[in-house]
Structure formats: structure tokens, C-alpha cells
Design a protein around this motif. Structure first.
Motif, short mmCIF file in Angstrom:
data_model
loop_
_atom_site.label_atom_id
_atom_site.label_comp_id
_atom_site.label_asym_id
_atom_site.label_seq_id
_atom_site.Cartn_x
_atom_site.Cartn_y
_atom_site.Cartn_z
N VAL A 157 0.86 -1.19 0.00
CA VAL A 157 0.00 0.00 0.00
C VAL A 157 0.89 1.24 0.00
O VAL A 157 2.05 1.17 0.40
CB VAL A 157 -0.93 0.02 1.23
N PRO A 158 0.38 2.37 -0.46
CA PRO A 158 1.20 3.59 -0.48
C PRO A 158 1.54 4.08 0.91
O PRO A 158 0.84 3.78 1.88
CB PRO A 158 0.33 4.59 -1.25
N ASN A 159 2.62 4.83 1.00
CA ASN A 159 2.99 5.45 2.28
C ASN A 159 2.47 6.88 2.32
O ASN A 159 2.19 7.49 1.28
CB ASN A 159 4.51 5.42 2.46
N PHE A 160 2.35 7.42 3.52
CA PHE A 160 1.79 8.75 3.70
C PHE A 160 2.62 9.51 4.72
O PHE A 160 3.01 8.96 5.76
CB PHE A 160 0.33 8.68 4.17
N ALA A 161 2.89 10.77 4.43
CA ALA A 161 3.62 11.65 5.36
C ALA A 161 2.60 12.38 6.22
O ALA A 161 2.01 13.37 5.79
CB ALA A 161 4.48 12.65 4.58
N LEU A 162 2.38 11.88 7.42
CA LEU A 162 1.34 12.43 8.29
C LEU A 162 1.79 13.73 8.96
O LEU A 162 0.97 14.60 9.22
CB LEU A 162 0.95 11.40 9.35
N ILE A 163 3.08 13.83 9.27
CA ILE A 163 3.62 15.02 9.93
C ILE A 163 4.91 15.43 9.22
O ILE A 163 5.76 14.58 8.94
CB ILE A 163 3.92 14.76 11.42
N VAL A 164 5.04 16.70 8.92
CA VAL A 164 6.25 17.24 8.31
C VAL A 164 6.65 18.50 9.07
O VAL A 164 5.89 19.46 9.14
CB VAL A 164 6.04 17.57 6.82
N LYS A 165 7.82 18.45 9.69
CA LYS A 165 8.38 19.59 10.43
C LYS A 165 7.41 20.11 11.50
O LYS A 165 7.15 21.30 11.59
CB LYS A 165 8.77 20.70 9.48
N GLY A 166 6.87 19.19 12.29
CA GLY A 166 6.03 19.56 13.41
C GLY A 166 4.63 19.99 13.06
O GLY A 166 3.90 20.49 13.93
N LYS A 167 4.20 19.79 11.80
CA LYS A 167 2.86 20.19 11.39
C LYS A 167 2.14 19.02 10.74
O LYS A 167 2.75 18.24 9.99
CB LYS A 167 2.91 21.37 10.41
N LEU A 168 0.85 18.90 11.03
CA LEU A 168 0.05 17.82 10.46
C LEU A 168 -0.18 18.09 8.98
O LEU A 168 -0.48 19.21 8.58
CB LEU A 168 -1.29 17.71 11.18
N ASP A 169 -0.06 17.03 8.18
CA ASP A 169 -0.39 17.11 6.76
C ASP A 169 -1.79 16.56 6.58
O ASP A 169 -2.00 15.35 6.50
CB ASP A 169 0.62 16.31 5.93
N THR A 170 -2.77 17.46 6.55
CA THR A 170 -4.17 17.04 6.53
C THR A 170 -4.51 16.26 5.27
O THR A 170 -5.38 15.37 5.29
CB THR A 170 -5.09 18.26 6.66
N ARG A 171 -3.85 16.59 4.16
CA ARG A 171 -4.13 15.88 2.89
C ARG A 171 -3.72 14.42 3.00
O ARG A 171 -4.49 13.52 2.66
CB ARG A 171 -3.39 16.57 1.75
#
Length: 274
Positions: A157-171
């Protein structure tokens, strides 16, 4: 055109290129990476400034330098703003577009008026990756840089970046079919704070990679609500365990007894003296 004019023009070109090289050095070569819409527009503006100054004898070298520095500063400022302000990021930065999800072609993506997708181009890109049957594809999406990412059926399954540099990635959180509360639950289970996370990846459907700002990497399985202990359940529901009320009457009697013994020790009776 005199020799002096030619030399003056070449000097402007040299100074303009030097300013660009210094700018790329200070911004760590960001312009050499994937181009954003702001970078594309900035390139046109920079080209106009260089061309206009070269063919204009009314603009001195001093004002040329000012125009170049101001233009580059504005480009960098807009690029930084698009990374810090979410609505600007969504409006300016290119977004990935899913074209095949769960083995089915995402018709809505092809029907969007603001996205130029071509089904024949998709098939050609799949052929370039050695895929000649759409039914072999489990997931595919157009990345922000225009590349096509493909996962065959059975490959995972694809991977997802949930948090980047202390901020949530809502997409990414939405694409992973998770919620922000679920992400906070994983942080709670890993005993880390959101602002301490440099990157958090959700992969294989049940694994997490949490990279902290100090370089520490935490690899663990996801935690679901059914696997939480009582303390974590109370935290998730926003309910904190209230301390049990103490028996004030017994405590008062004990304190009174201690005070009486202290008074007897301080003022011994006659019998004790005898």
C-alpha cells in the motif's frame, strides 16, 4: 554601439549572474530543484529585468543591482510564505493527483477542470514502467513534480507523510483514511510531542516511522483504540482520573492525636517527673 557600451553591458551581465549565483548559494540551491509556479514566474521577471537593463542606457548599474536584489528577495519571500501558510501552499504548490485507487480509475480526477489529465498519457506512462494492463495496478498517482507513482497489486500500500516539520499534513491524513485524533493517539503511544517530530510516515498499513528533530528514529506498529490501556483511553476521551477523596474525619483525628502527644512531650506531667 561603442566599445564602452558593450563593456558596460557585459559588466551588467556579469554582475547579474553573480547575484543569481549568490542567491542560489544562500537558498541552498532551491532554484535548481523542482520549480514551483512562483519560481517559473520569477524566471520570467528576472529575464525581463536583465533584458530591459541591457538594452536600456537610462538604467544605471546601481539601480540594476537594486532591481535584481529586490526581485530575488520577493521570490524567496513568496516561496517561504507558501511553505508556512497553509492556504497559500494549497493555492500555489502543485498537489498530487490520484488516478487509480483500489484498482479502479479515479474518474473524478479526470473530470476536474483545474487538472489537465490525459488517459492516453497515463497508459503511455504505465507502458514506460513495464505495465501493459490497467488491472495490474492497485494504486497510481501523479506526483507534484509530474512523475507517475505506481503500486502493482500485491506489492503493498502507499505510504503517507502524516507530519512534516512539526505540522500535520491534513491531505495525507485524509488519503490514509485516518483522522487528526488518530495521529495524536500514535504520538501519545510513542511518548513524543508534535513539535518534536520532524517527519512521521505511515506505511504498509500498520507501521510508523517517527523521525525526531534530534535525529532519533522510532519504528513501531500503529496503536488502535482497542489496544489502549485504561490511562490512554481516559486521555483520548479527554477525561482525567480524579483523585479519590480522602477521609477528612480520620485525618483530623490522627492530626489531633499527634498534636496531643507533642504537647505532652513539651510539658511533662508531675507523675512523669516523679
Amino acid at each position: 554601439m561603442t566599445v564602452e557600451t558593450i563593456v558596460y553591458g557585459l559588466l551588467k551581465i556579469f554582475i547579474g549572474l553573480s547575484i543569481l549565483l549568490v542567491y542560489l548559494r544562500l537558498t541552498h540551491g532551491s532554484q535548481a530543484g523542482p520549480q514551483t509556479p512562483i519560481d517559473t514566474i520569477g524566471n520570467f521577471v528576472i529575464g525581463g529585468v536583465l533584458g530591459g537593463v541591457l538594452y536600456s542606457t537610462q538604467i544605471s548599474l546601481f539601480y540594476f543591482v537594486i532591481y535584481m536584489v529586490f526581485t530575488l528577495c520577493m521570490i524567496q519571500l513568496l516561496n517561504v510564505a507558501t511553505t508556512k501558510i497553509r492556504f497559500l501552499h494549497m493555492a500555489v504548490r502543485e498537489q498530487r493527483v490520484p488516478v487509480i485507487t483500489d484498482g479502479d480509475i479515479d474518474i473524478k480526477s479526470f473530470q476536474q477542470t483545474d487538472v489537465a489529465l490525459d488517459l492516453k498519457r497515463l497508459i503511455a506512462d504505465l507502458r514506460a514502467q513495464g505495465i501493459y494492463d490497467l488491472e495490474e495496478v492497485e494504486f497510481a498517482q501523479i506526483e507534484p513534480n509530474g512523475a507517475l507513482s505506481v503500486i502493482r497489486k500485491g506489492d503493498g500500500v502507499p505510504n503517507f507523510a502524516l507530519i512534516v516539520k512539526g505540522k500535520l499534513d491534513t491531505r495525507d491524513i485524509a488519503d490514509a483514511h485516518k483522522t487528526e485524533d488518530w495521529v495524536y493517539l500514535q504520538l501519545r503511544a510513542a511518548e513524543v510531542e508534535l513539535e518534536d517530530v520532524f517527519f512521521m510516515e505511515f506505511k504498509n498499513g500498520n507501521r510508523l516511522l517517527i523521525l525526531l528533530n534530534d535525529g532519533t528514529a522510532i519504528r513501531r506498529e500503529v496503536v488502535e483504540a482497542s489496544n489502549m490501556n485504561d490511562e490512554e483511553e481516559e486521555w483520548q476521551e479527554g477525561v482525567e482520573a480524579a483523585p479519590e477523596p480522602e477521609d477528612t474525619e480520620d485525618t483530623g483525628d490522627a492530626e489531633k492525636e499527634v498534636a496531643e502527644h507533642a504537647a505532652e512531650d513539651a510539658h511533662p506531667t508531675k507523675d512523669s517527673k516523679a
